[in-house]
Structures are given as C-alpha cells and as structure tokens.
Design an enzyme around this catalytic site. Structure first.
Site, PDB file in Angstrom:
ATOM      1  CG  HIS A 120      -0.324  -0.555  -3.775  1.00  0.00           C
ATOM      2  ND1 HIS A 120      -1.508  -0.445  -4.468  1.00  0.00           N
ATOM      3  CD2 HIS A 120      -0.028   0.681  -3.315  1.00  0.00           C
ATOM      4  CE1 HIS A 120      -1.902   0.825  -4.432  1.00  0.00           C
ATOM      5  NE2 HIS A 120      -1.022   1.519  -3.752  1.00  0.00           N
ATOM      6  CB  SER A 323      14.890   1.618  -1.184  1.00  0.00           C
ATOM      7  OG  SER A 323      13.718   2.288  -0.755  1.00  0.00           O
TER       8      SER A 323
HETATM    9  C1  PLP Z   1       1.866   3.420  -5.859  1.00  0.00           C
HETATM   10  C2  PLP Z   1       1.952   1.973  -5.945  1.00  0.00           C
HETATM   11  C3  PLP Z   1       0.998   1.238  -6.651  1.00  0.00           C
HETATM   12  C4  PLP Z   1      -0.230   1.863  -7.232  1.00  0.00           C
HETATM   13  O1  PLP Z   1       0.113   2.701  -8.255  1.00  0.00           O
HETATM   14  P1  PLP Z   1      -0.931   3.800  -8.745  1.00  0.00           P
HETATM   15  O2  PLP Z   1      -0.166   4.439  -9.840  1.00  0.00           O
HETATM   16  O3  PLP Z   1      -1.191   4.686  -7.573  1.00  0.00           O
HETATM   17  O4  PLP Z   1      -2.152   3.087  -9.204  1.00  0.00           O
HETATM   18  C5  PLP Z   1       1.163  -0.121  -6.771  1.00  0.00           C
HETATM   19  N1  PLP Z   1       2.208  -0.727  -6.220  1.00  0.00           N
HETATM   20  C6  PLP Z   1       3.155  -0.069  -5.537  1.00  0.00           C
HETATM   21  C7  PLP Z   1       4.309  -0.824  -4.970  1.00  0.00           C
HETATM   22  C8  PLP Z   1       3.044   1.305  -5.371  1.00  0.00           C
HETATM   23  O5  PLP Z   1       3.980   1.948  -4.665  1.00  0.00           O
END
Ligand code: PLP
Length: 408
Positions: A120, A323
């Site tokens: 991410h 998934s």
């Molecule tokens: C959505 C997501 C995040 C970020 O999460 P938030 O709650 O939007 O801050 C981090 N890692 C992964 C794999 C995600 O899908």
C-alpha cells in the site's frame, strides 16, 4: 444547531446523495451494511481516549473499557496473550502500519525496511516520516513478495537487522506474503529471530483469514511482531478506524509519561477517537465467531462467482486464495468511472464486500465489461479505440487516463 434554510437544504441534498450511493462500493473494500444506531446518542459527548486504555485517566469521558474488550478480542484472534500484547484502536490501517514500523525502527534504528512493490502506498509516507532506510522488493505475478529478491536485497545490503513489512492481503490483488517462507529464508541466511522485526499489514484480510478453513499464516503464533487491520473495511464503520496489536515488550520502548492526564501515551496521536472503539466493540459483540465465518464465506463465494462469470465469457479474471479481491483486465475508462474502480497498470479489481447481498451490482459490472468486449474494439490491457455512437467514451487509451491507484 441553528442553520439557515439554505444550509439545511444543502445538508438535505448531501443526505440524499449518501442514501442513493450508500452501497455504491464495489471497487474498494468497505462494508456498508452496518447499523450502529444504538450508539448514535453518544455523539452528544466529547469522548476522548487519549493515552492507554489499560490505565486510569482523569479524562472521565473515555471508552477505555470498551477498547479493552476490542483489544482482548483481537489478541485472541491473532494468537497472543493479552498480557503479552498491547495495541489500540487507530484511525485506520495507515496509522497501524506506522505504529508497527515505528516499533521496528525503535528496536533496530539502523535497520532497513523491506516491502514488496505491491505494498500500500502509505508505506512511502511512513518511511519518510520515520526516516527509515527502505528497499522495494519485486512482487511475484500474483502480487506476493518475491522471496528470492527479498533475500537477494537483504544479502546485497548486508543488512543484519531487517524490518520486514509483510502484506496479509495486498490492496490491489489480495495477495498474502507467506510469513512462514520469509522466516525460513531469513533463518537459512543466518539471521536469528531476535535480529529482525516482522510487521503484518492485514488491513483487509486480517478480518478474513482468522475465519477461513485453510488460512495462510497470519498470527503471532506464526511469528509476527505486530499487525494492523482497518475497521472500516471488512468490519464496516461510519468513521474510518482500525486496530493495531504489537508485543508489549516492544511497546514499552515508546511509552511517554504524560503527567497532566496521569497516564502513559504509547499511541501516535494524542487525543484519540472514543467513539470508534464503541463501534468496534458493538460490531464484535453483535456477531458471533460463526456469524463472521458465515459473512466471510459469503463474500468469498461471491468473489468466486465473479471469477467464474468472467471466465465463462473468456475474460482472464482471477483471485488469490482466501481473497475477496477479483482481478480482471482493465476495462474502458468509462466503466472504471461508472463503477468507481481502482485501476493499476492494466488491471482493475472488484471486491465482494458483505453488503453485496445479491449479485445485482456484480452482475451489472460484469455484464458491461462483457458487452464492451463483444461490441467494442476494447482489448485486454485496456487499450480502447473509438467507436461511433459511443461519444461518451474516451477515444484514447483507457490506461493513460484511468484514475490510477499508484503503488510504489
Ligand atoms: C486500505 C489499506 C491500507 C490503508 O488503510 P487505511 O485504513 O485506509 O489507512 C493499508 N494497507 C492495505 C493493504 C490496505 O488495503
């Protein structure tokens, strides 16, 4: 609250917008079928969970008791004794990731953070804020980290204290980095268990894997040092939130004494949302383990249904094991926009979150993709050629103009 008539009608229009679009989401993993109406009345209070839920605070309007229940739940889910763990309700997955990386860096100030290219984008902010040395590692075709490249980079860097950022469900392809394999490879390279830190980003799949029959490794029993999950994703919440769980002994390093609230602050922010712990608590208390299993099973079935439908039409769609993220070739920008899809490179994905009780929206999207394929010069890979009578659609390559969801 006194609002002018104009302001009231503006709010009314926004209300209508929210009602109309409540279940719009098929491109992002947010469950929308929650009901926290029993908690609405608490919105009249300024609830603040600044500090540690396990300590006394002289700020009386806190929901620490509920936060403790939430953390008890997640310590069990992730296989660590409550007294050996510490964690809290965060503002979301990103804060949880930052907390995990912070602990890793405090443990190994000179360590390099390794993460796959499918990670991410928040990790880019985190390494800048924390000034951690970092290395992007190649991904395998399914989105998992490339274990050979990981080890090659650790070796090339002569890194003695790697901080591993593992994905338990990547954002775009729902891939799970195998933390058992990673640890085996580290061990083979002569890096002892106490010489590395392993954070698990389980924003979405942290609330899936504990409930499936054959999960990939994801817990403290499997060797992680910290894990975060988003609360507004699989669980569902009107306010973004999440949880992070870490080992208590590592958290002790970052504890700050705050004399005026008579507490220790171990969290990233100061004042913390006191309403979201109530929501997480209500969500977890109102569904039994069997309910969650059922809910997740249902979502996984819907994901397989989508894959089957695409494949029956000759479209190369797929998903990773366990998934709910279905990957398919990027359609035109027109479809991507209409369904608010996240696009990366030449692929798009849909996510079968639990609020898709029926197949209506999944079918509608797949139907349009199939129709486009049959009637258009649309090709796999997203290139799009103008057709007469489709003036709303772009005449250029969809890939160039797709709302990109950048991965680093
Ligand atoms: C959505 C997501 C995040 C970020 O999460 P938030 O709650 O939007 O801050 C981090 N890692 C992964 C794999 C995600 O899908």
């Amino acid at each position: 609250m006194t609002l002018s008539t104009a302001d009231q009608s503006r709010l009314e229009r926004f209300w209508q917008h929210c009602v109309t679009n409540q279940y719009f989401n098929i491109g992002y993993p947010e469950s929308a079928d929650f009901d926290y109406s029993q908690l609405h009345r608490f919105l009249r209070f300024s609830i603040n969970n600044c500090g540690d839920w396990n300590e006394y605070s002289n700020y009386l309007l806190n929901s620490f008791d509920f936060e403790k229940d939430v953390m008890t739940y997640f310590s069990e889910l992730f296989n660590i004794a409550l007294e050996d763990s510490w964690g809290y309700v965060t503002n979301g997955g990103t804060e949880g990731n930052m907390f995990g990386c912070y602990l890793g860096r405090e443990l190994f100030p000179d360590g390099t953070l390794y993460y796959s290219k499918d990670t991410h984008y928040s990790v880019a902010k985190i390494v800048k804020l924390l000034r951690i040395k970092c290395r992007a590692v190649e991904s395998l075709a399914n989105g998992e980290i490339d274990y050979d490249d990981l080890m090659a980079k650790i070796t090339a860097d002569q890194e003695r204290h790697p901080i591993i950022f593992a994905n338990i469900g990547t954002t775009l392809r729902g891939a799970v980095d195998n933390i058992a394999t990673i640890q085996q490879r580290l061990q083979q390279a002569g890096i002892a268990r106490h010489d590395y830190y392993l954070h698990a980003d389980a924003a979405l799949s942290g609330m899936i894997l504990p409930f499936v029959d054959h999960p990939q490794p994801f817990s403290f029993a499997d060797g992680i040092d910290s894990i975060c999950v988003s609360g507004h994703k699989m669980i569902g919440s009107p306010i973004p939130c999440g949880i992070v769980v870490a080992k208590r002994k590592n958290v002790a390093r970052i504890s700050v004494e705050v004399d005026y609230i008579l507490a220790h602050d171990k969290t990233i922010s100061g004042s913390r949302n006191g309403h979201t712990p109530l929501m997480m608590w209500a969500a977890l208390r109102s569904h039994s383990f069997a309910d969650w299993r059922q809910r997740i099973h249902h979502s996984l079935e819907k994901a397989q249904y989508a894959v089957d439908r695409f494949q029956a039409a000759g479209i190369d769609a797929w998903r990773n094991e366990n998934s709910i993220t279905v990957v398919f070739p990027c359609p035109s920008q027109w479809i991507a926009k209409k369904y608010c899809l996240a696009i990366s490179g030449d692929t798009a994905h849909l996510i079968t979150t639990p609020h898709h009780h029926d197949n209506l929206m999944i079918d509608a999207l797949i139907d349009e993709v199939i129709t486009e394929l049959e009637t258009d010069a649309w090709r796999f890979g997203g290139a799009h050629v103008k057709q007469e009578g489709h003036e709303r659609r772009p005449s250029h390559s969809a890939r160039e103009t797709c709302p990109r969801f950048d991965v680093i």
